[in-house]
Design an enzyme around this catalytic site. Structure first.
Site, PDB file in Angstrom:
ATOM      1  N   LYS A 106      22.912  20.427  10.755  1.00 28.66           N
ATOM      2  CA  LYS A 106      23.461  19.583  11.818  1.00 28.66           C
ATOM      3  C   LYS A 106      24.620  18.734  11.265  1.00 28.66           C
ATOM      4  O   LYS A 106      24.839  18.678  10.047  1.00 28.66           O
ATOM      5  CB  LYS A 106      22.332  18.705  12.370  1.00 28.66           C
ATOM      6  CG  LYS A 106      21.179  19.506  13.011  1.00 28.66           C
ATOM      7  CD  LYS A 106      20.101  18.568  13.543  1.00 28.66           C
ATOM      8  CE  LYS A 106      18.928  19.335  14.122  1.00 28.66           C
ATOM      9  NZ  LYS A 106      17.904  18.401  14.679  1.00 28.66           N
ATOM     10  N   TYR A 163      19.563  23.304  23.489  1.00 27.17           N
ATOM     11  CA  TYR A 163      18.475  22.330  23.626  1.00 27.17           C
ATOM     12  C   TYR A 163      17.912  22.253  25.042  1.00 27.17           C
ATOM     13  O   TYR A 163      17.351  21.230  25.421  1.00 27.17           O
ATOM     14  CB  TYR A 163      18.950  20.968  23.143  1.00 27.17           C
ATOM     15  CG  TYR A 163      18.983  20.855  21.626  1.00 27.17           C
ATOM     16  CD1 TYR A 163      17.823  21.059  20.871  1.00 27.17           C
ATOM     17  CD2 TYR A 163      20.157  20.543  20.933  1.00 27.17           C
ATOM     18  CE1 TYR A 163      17.828  20.966  19.488  1.00 27.17           C
ATOM     19  CE2 TYR A 163      20.170  20.450  19.540  1.00 27.17           C
ATOM     20  CZ  TYR A 163      19.003  20.655  18.826  1.00 27.17           C
ATOM     21  OH  TYR A 163      19.007  20.560  17.450  1.00 27.17           O
ATOM     22  N   PHE A 166      15.330  11.559  24.418  1.00 25.29           N
ATOM     23  CA  PHE A 166      16.297  11.767  23.333  1.00 25.29           C
ATOM     24  C   PHE A 166      17.317  12.864  23.638  1.00 25.29           C
ATOM     25  O   PHE A 166      18.176  13.148  22.803  1.00 25.29           O
ATOM     26  CB  PHE A 166      15.566  12.065  22.017  1.00 25.29           C
ATOM     27  CG  PHE A 166      14.674  13.289  22.047  1.00 25.29           C
ATOM     28  CD1 PHE A 166      15.191  14.561  21.830  1.00 25.29           C
ATOM     29  CD2 PHE A 166      13.307  13.162  22.275  1.00 25.29           C
ATOM     30  CE1 PHE A 166      14.377  15.681  21.852  1.00 25.29           C
ATOM     31  CE2 PHE A 166      12.478  14.293  22.298  1.00 25.29           C
ATOM     32  CZ  PHE A 166      13.023  15.552  22.086  1.00 25.29           C
ATOM     33  N   ASN A 189      17.975  14.369  11.348  1.00 26.80           N
ATOM     34  CA  ASN A 189      17.033  15.121  10.506  1.00 26.80           C
ATOM     35  C   ASN A 189      17.621  16.415   9.934  1.00 26.80           C
ATOM     36  O   ASN A 189      16.899  17.330   9.567  1.00 26.80           O
ATOM     37  CB  ASN A 189      15.700  15.334  11.232  1.00 26.80           C
ATOM     38  CG  ASN A 189      15.848  16.171  12.480  1.00 26.80           C
ATOM     39  OD1 ASN A 189      16.919  16.708  12.763  1.00 26.80           O
ATOM     40  ND2 ASN A 189      14.766  16.318  13.227  1.00 26.80           N
ATOM     41  N   HIS A 232      18.269  22.318  11.978  1.00 25.08           N
ATOM     42  CA  HIS A 232      17.486  22.948  13.038  1.00 25.08           C
ATOM     43  C   HIS A 232      16.934  24.269  12.529  1.00 25.08           C
ATOM     44  O   HIS A 232      17.614  24.998  11.816  1.00 25.08           O
ATOM     45  CB  HIS A 232      18.361  23.230  14.272  1.00 25.08           C
ATOM     46  CG  HIS A 232      17.687  24.141  15.247  1.00 25.08           C
ATOM     47  ND1 HIS A 232      16.767  23.692  16.177  1.00 25.08           N
ATOM     48  CD2 HIS A 232      17.743  25.498  15.388  1.00 25.08           C
ATOM     49  CE1 HIS A 232      16.305  24.741  16.853  1.00 25.08           C
ATOM     50  NE2 HIS A 232      16.885  25.840  16.409  1.00 25.08           N
ATOM     51  N   GLU A 256      18.237  32.025  20.255  1.00 28.36           N
ATOM     52  CA  GLU A 256      19.218  31.187  19.564  1.00 28.36           C
ATOM     53  C   GLU A 256      20.222  32.039  18.778  1.00 28.36           C
ATOM     54  O   GLU A 256      21.418  31.753  18.778  1.00 28.36           O
ATOM     55  CB  GLU A 256      18.488  30.182  18.655  1.00 28.36           C
ATOM     56  CG  GLU A 256      17.735  29.134  19.481  1.00 28.36           C
ATOM     57  CD  GLU A 256      16.666  28.356  18.703  1.00 28.36           C
ATOM     58  OE1 GLU A 256      16.578  28.516  17.467  1.00 28.36           O
ATOM     59  OE2 GLU A 256      15.929  27.577  19.343  1.00 28.36           O
TER      60      GLU A 256
HETATM   61  P1  IDP Z   1      12.415  20.307  15.585  1.00 28.38           P
HETATM   62  O1  IDP Z   1      13.879  20.167  15.255  1.00 28.38           O
HETATM   63  O2  IDP Z   1      11.550  19.860  14.441  1.00 28.38           O
HETATM   64  O3  IDP Z   1      12.049  21.676  16.112  1.00 28.38           O
HETATM   65  P2  IDP Z   1      12.151  19.370  18.343  1.00 28.38           P
HETATM   66  O4  IDP Z   1      10.909  18.728  18.880  1.00 28.38           O
HETATM   67  O5  IDP Z   1      12.469  20.766  18.785  1.00 28.38           O
HETATM   68  O6  IDP Z   1      12.110  19.252  16.755  1.00 28.38           O
HETATM   69  O7  IDP Z   1      13.365  18.401  18.733  1.00 28.38           O
HETATM   70  C1  IDP Z   1      14.694  18.834  18.599  1.00 28.38           C
HETATM   71  C2  IDP Z   1      15.507  17.747  17.952  1.00 28.38           C
HETATM   72  O8  IDP Z   1      15.569  16.630  18.830  1.00 28.38           O
HETATM   73  C3  IDP Z   1      14.918  17.166  16.653  1.00 28.38           C
HETATM   74  O9  IDP Z   1      15.212  17.924  15.511  1.00 28.38           O
HETATM   75  C4  IDP Z   1      15.582  15.815  16.605  1.00 28.38           C
HETATM   76  O10 IDP Z   1      16.938  15.931  16.149  1.00 28.38           O
HETATM   77  C5  IDP Z   1      15.591  15.416  18.074  1.00 28.38           C
HETATM   78  N1  IDP Z   1      14.388  14.646  18.406  1.00 28.38           N
HETATM   79  C6  IDP Z   1      13.153  15.102  18.678  1.00 28.38           C
HETATM   80  N2  IDP Z   1      12.305  14.118  18.948  1.00 28.38           N
HETATM   81  C7  IDP Z   1      13.028  12.988  18.845  1.00 28.38           C
HETATM   82  C8  IDP Z   1      12.693  11.604  19.010  1.00 28.38           C
HETATM   83  O11 IDP Z   1      11.565  11.223  19.296  1.00 28.38           O
HETATM   84  N3  IDP Z   1      13.733  10.731  18.804  1.00 28.38           N
HETATM   85  C9  IDP Z   1      14.993  11.112  18.478  1.00 28.38           C
HETATM   86  N4  IDP Z   1      15.337  12.403  18.314  1.00 28.38           N
HETATM   87  C10 IDP Z   1      14.359  13.323  18.495  1.00 28.38           C
HETATM   88 MG    MG Z   2      12.644  22.651  17.906  1.00 27.77          MG
END
Ligand code: IDP
Ligand code: MG
Length: 147
Positions: free
Chosen positions: A9, A49, A57, A112, A115, A126
């Site tokens: 990212k 997404y 979020f 984080n 992806h 994807e």
């Molecule tokens: P993942 O990336 O671990 O699969 P997902 O639940 O698919 O997680 O969420 C996609 C992305 O959305 C996350 O990687 C993160 O960047 C963002 N995200 C998910 N949950 C939160 C949250 O509670 N606060 C802020 N960003 C979030």
């Molecule tokens: Mg995910």
């Protein structure tokens, strides 16, 4: 062999972690099939997404993911989806196991770093969003028999 879509990212790119992150997948013995350095359009980000549409979020996530270049990749290997999710670590850096990418380098859930597809169906979806079939490079990865 199973395939997955991985994407460093904008925070990972800006922090200079492309090489560090890719080297972890290389050392694991996974096979790179395609890569692209790009900035996501609003349209592509929304498609990527779409499962999160409506969540708190979602809007911040779209502005973040389109805010700078990303490094999009396809990797293959046996159980590559589960293995790369394990190397990446849990979504929230606090829950990510030590030694994972998110534990080692991330502090906040919204930054984080990477992806990774979470299922065969999502991986296929994807990969098709980001790459044309002919952009996947077919080659013999000669070390596979040792892995
Ligand atoms: P993942 O990336 O671990 O699969 P997902 O639940 O698919 O997680 O969420 C996609 C992305 O959305 C996350 O990687 C993160 O960047 C963002 N995200 C998910 N949950 C939160 C949250 O509670 N606060 C802020 N960003 C979030
Ligand atoms: Mg995910």
């Amino acid at each position: 062999m199973e395939k997955t879509f991985l994407m460093i990212k904008p925070d990972g790119v800006q922090r200079g972690l492309i090489g560090e992150i890719i080297s972890r997948f290389e050392r694991k013995g996974l096979q790179l099939q395609a890569a692209k350095f790009m900035i996501l359009s609003e349209e592509l980000a929304e498609k990527h997404y779409e499962e999160h549409k409506g969540k708190s979020f979602y809007e911040p996530l779209l502005s973040f993911i389109t805010s700078g270049p990303v490094f999009a990749m396809v990797w293959s290997g046996d159980n590559v989806i589960a293995l790369t999710r394990a190397l990446i670590g849990k979504t929230d850096a606090i829950d990510a196991a030590p030694g994972t990418i998110r534990s080692d380098f991330a502090v906040h859930t919204n930054f984080n770093l990477i992806h990774g597809s979470d299922s065969i169906q999502n991986a296929e979806r994807e990969i098709n969003l980001y790459f044309k079939p002919e952009e996947l490079v077919a080659f013999e990865h000669t070390i596979q028999r040792w892995i």
